[in-house]
Write a protein that holds these residues in place. Structure first.
Motif, PDB file in Angstrom:
ATOM      1  N   ASP A 163     -10.260  -8.903  -0.617  1.00 22.96           N
ATOM      2  CA  ASP A 163      -9.609  -7.652  -1.016  1.00 22.96           C
ATOM      3  C   ASP A 163     -10.606  -6.583  -1.455  1.00 22.96           C
ATOM      4  O   ASP A 163     -10.211  -5.517  -1.926  1.00 22.96           O
ATOM      5  CB  ASP A 163      -8.544  -7.895  -2.103  1.00 22.96           C
ATOM      6  CG  ASP A 163      -9.092  -8.602  -3.327  1.00 22.96           C
ATOM      7  OD1 ASP A 163     -10.326  -8.656  -3.483  1.00 22.96           O
ATOM      8  OD2 ASP A 163      -8.278  -9.103  -4.127  1.00 22.96           O
ATOM      9  N   ILE A 221      -9.953  -1.799  -9.822  1.00 23.24           N
ATOM     10  CA  ILE A 221      -8.794  -2.672 -10.082  1.00 23.24           C
ATOM     11  C   ILE A 221      -7.514  -2.033  -9.537  1.00 23.24           C
ATOM     12  O   ILE A 221      -6.693  -2.685  -8.891  1.00 23.24           O
ATOM     13  CB  ILE A 221      -8.663  -2.955 -11.589  1.00 23.24           C
ATOM     14  CG1 ILE A 221      -9.857  -3.783 -12.075  1.00 23.24           C
ATOM     15  CG2 ILE A 221      -7.358  -3.690 -11.894  1.00 23.24           C
ATOM     16  CD1 ILE A 221      -9.952  -3.889 -13.584  1.00 23.24           C
ATOM     17  N   ASP A 222      -7.347  -0.740  -9.805  1.00 20.00           N
ATOM     18  CA  ASP A 222      -6.137  -0.047  -9.351  1.00 20.00           C
ATOM     19  C   ASP A 222      -6.034  -0.048  -7.827  1.00 20.00           C
ATOM     20  O   ASP A 222      -4.933  -0.211  -7.261  1.00 20.00           O
ATOM     21  CB  ASP A 222      -6.119   1.391  -9.869  1.00 20.00           C
ATOM     22  CG  ASP A 222      -5.889   1.468 -11.381  1.00 20.00           C
ATOM     23  OD1 ASP A 222      -5.400   0.474 -11.952  1.00 20.00           O
ATOM     24  OD2 ASP A 222      -6.213   2.520 -11.968  1.00 20.00           O
ATOM     25  N   GLU A 223      -7.164   0.126  -7.152  1.00 17.32           N
ATOM     26  CA  GLU A 223      -7.121   0.168  -5.689  1.00 17.32           C
ATOM     27  C   GLU A 223      -6.864  -1.219  -5.101  1.00 17.32           C
ATOM     28  O   GLU A 223      -6.213  -1.333  -4.046  1.00 17.32           O
ATOM     29  CB  GLU A 223      -8.418   0.771  -5.145  1.00 17.32           C
ATOM     30  CG  GLU A 223      -8.518   2.264  -5.433  1.00 17.32           C
ATOM     31  CD  GLU A 223      -9.640   2.950  -4.681  1.00 17.32           C
ATOM     32  OE1 GLU A 223     -10.419   2.251  -3.987  1.00 17.32           O
ATOM     33  OE2 GLU A 223      -9.748   4.192  -4.772  1.00 17.32           O
ATOM     34  N   LYS A 233      -4.922  -3.409  -6.513  1.00 13.03           N
ATOM     35  CA  LYS A 233      -3.474  -3.517  -6.667  1.00 13.03           C
ATOM     36  C   LYS A 233      -2.753  -2.737  -5.567  1.00 13.03           C
ATOM     37  O   LYS A 233      -1.764  -3.206  -4.987  1.00 13.03           O
ATOM     38  CB  LYS A 233      -3.046  -2.993  -8.039  1.00 13.03           C
ATOM     39  CG  LYS A 233      -3.457  -3.868  -9.211  1.00 13.03           C
ATOM     40  CD  LYS A 233      -2.960  -3.248 -10.519  1.00 13.03           C
ATOM     41  CE  LYS A 233      -3.319  -4.101 -11.720  1.00 13.03           C
ATOM     42  NZ  LYS A 233      -2.842  -3.492 -12.985  1.00 13.03           N
ATOM     43  N   SER A 234      -3.241  -1.551  -5.285  1.00 16.98           N
ATOM     44  CA  SER A 234      -2.634  -0.724  -4.244  1.00 16.98           C
ATOM     45  C   SER A 234      -2.750  -1.383  -2.875  1.00 16.98           C
ATOM     46  O   SER A 234      -1.807  -1.349  -2.070  1.00 16.98           O
ATOM     47  CB  SER A 234      -3.301   0.653  -4.233  1.00 16.98           C
ATOM     48  OG  SER A 234      -2.741   1.491  -3.250  1.00 16.98           O
ATOM     49  N   HIS A 255      -2.896  -4.635  -2.244  1.00 16.01           N
ATOM     50  CA  HIS A 255      -1.964  -5.764  -2.168  1.00 16.01           C
ATOM     51  C   HIS A 255      -0.504  -5.288  -2.080  1.00 16.01           C
ATOM     52  O   HIS A 255       0.351  -6.021  -1.571  1.00 16.01           O
ATOM     53  CB  HIS A 255      -2.165  -6.693  -3.358  1.00 16.01           C
ATOM     54  CG  HIS A 255      -3.391  -7.549  -3.245  1.00 16.01           C
ATOM     55  ND1 HIS A 255      -3.439  -8.666  -2.447  1.00 16.01           N
ATOM     56  CD2 HIS A 255      -4.624  -7.438  -3.795  1.00 16.01           C
ATOM     57  CE1 HIS A 255      -4.643  -9.216  -2.533  1.00 16.01           C
ATOM     58  NE2 HIS A 255      -5.384  -8.485  -3.348  1.00 16.01           N
ATOM     59  N   ALA A 256      -0.249  -4.085  -2.562  1.00 13.57           N
ATOM     60  CA  ALA A 256       1.103  -3.526  -2.453  1.00 13.57           C
ATOM     61  C   ALA A 256       1.374  -2.939  -1.069  1.00 13.57           C
ATOM     62  O   ALA A 256       2.497  -2.508  -0.790  1.00 13.57           O
ATOM     63  CB  ALA A 256       1.313  -2.463  -3.526  1.00 13.57           C
TER      64      ALA A 256
END
Length: 302
Positions: A80, A154-156, A158-159, A161-162
């Motif tokens: 990721d 971290i935010d990216e 998460k994005s 995986h979404a």
């Protein structure tokens, strides 16, 4: 459609738990250094075809698809996020396989140019000549940026995986070709039609997907360290040719936060440097002016 004048052959090499896809033109020669071409971000090895066709000399050329691009794949799920140091290790093991103890001539474009420059200082004994095509590096950073950078990474993830960072798919290779020409207005329809079939492939639903892992869009968690890059530049023992396009890509991308003058100042750390400009070309200068670039590179390589 463009007709390739020098056909390539595909090979898959086991490298670090991956099946690395490598294109080769011609065959090994005992009297010339292997010519290794490494592509940039969201590109593929086949992207070199136009410049390879323009080369006058018949040389053994090796061009890999970097991990997460083209046809290079692993047995498990894709990561990721990607780490720059992996490109250096991948290249080193690829050279163990193809070149063994022989020195190589290394040409890199954009991200591949950055890899080539860093590798040239990390493994200087392996490089005979080095050509950097618009491999600029990144703007200087400050330690105060680190907390925000880690949070953004971290935010990216998460994005990703979404599903919010998925690459656009196209109904046909013609749609891919139009996308390529929109990104690079100098790219002719014949070359775009040829490249589209190497830059993308049909999925199970019949849509054409770009052969690039969307995880490459995730920002690097680590800040770019100019001082570290300069120290590596100083260790390069091979003559270096830096080639930039007449269009100033840095001013378009960074809006004054990182300039061509700053890049050229960094290059002063390179012990043996030659700088050239390709006229009437943008960042994809190996597409825009393949013949002019081929003449320049062959003159430098000797």
């Amino acid at each position: 459609m463009y007709q390739a004048q020098k056909p390539s052959q595909s090979t898959f090499v086991p490298i670090r738990h991956l099946q690395y896809h490598v294109r080769q033109w011609s065959s090994p020669s005992t009297d010339q250094a292997p010519l290794v071409l490494v592509h940039g971000w969201m590109d593929v090895a086949a992207s070199w075809q136009f410049m390879v066709d323009a080369l006058q000399a018949d040389r053994w050329i090796i061009a890999p698809d970097w991990r997460g691009f083209g046809l290079t794949r692993g047995p498990g799920p894709a990561p990721d996020s990607y780490w720059f140091a992996d490109y250096l290790a991948d290249l080193d093991l690829l050279l163990d396989h193809f070149a063994q103890e022989r020195q190589i001539d290394l040409v890199g474009h954009s991200m591949g140019g950055n890899v080539a420059m860093m590798y040239g200082g990390v493994r200087p004994e392996r490089i005979r000549r080095l050509v950097n095509l618009e491999g600029f590096g990144l703007p200087a950073t400050k330690p105060s940026q680190a907390p925000g950078r880690y949070a953004k990474w971290i935010d990216e993830i998460k994005s990703l995986h979404a599903g919010d960072m998925a690459l656009k798919a196209y109904d046909s290779p013609e749609g891919v070709a139009r996308r390529l020409m929109k990104t690079n207005p100098r790219l002719g329809a014949d070359k775009a039609a040829w490249l589209a079939r190497h830059w993308a492939a049909p999925n199970a639903q019949g849509q054409w997907e770009i052969l690039g892992d969307p995880a490459h869009k995730v920002i690097n968690a680590h800040l770019y360290q100019v001082e570290e890059a300069l120290e590596i530049y100083r260790r390069i023992s091979a003559p270096v040719l830096s080639v930039t396009a007449s269009d100033d890509s840095l001013s378009q991308w960074w809006k004054g936060t990182f300039t061509l003058a700053q890049y050229q100042e960094r290059l002063q750390a390179v012990p043996q440097l030659q700088s050239e400009v390709i006229a009437d070309a943008g960042h994809m200068l190996h597409h825009d002016q393949p013949h002019a670039l081929a003449r320049l590179i062959e003159s430098f390589l000797g």
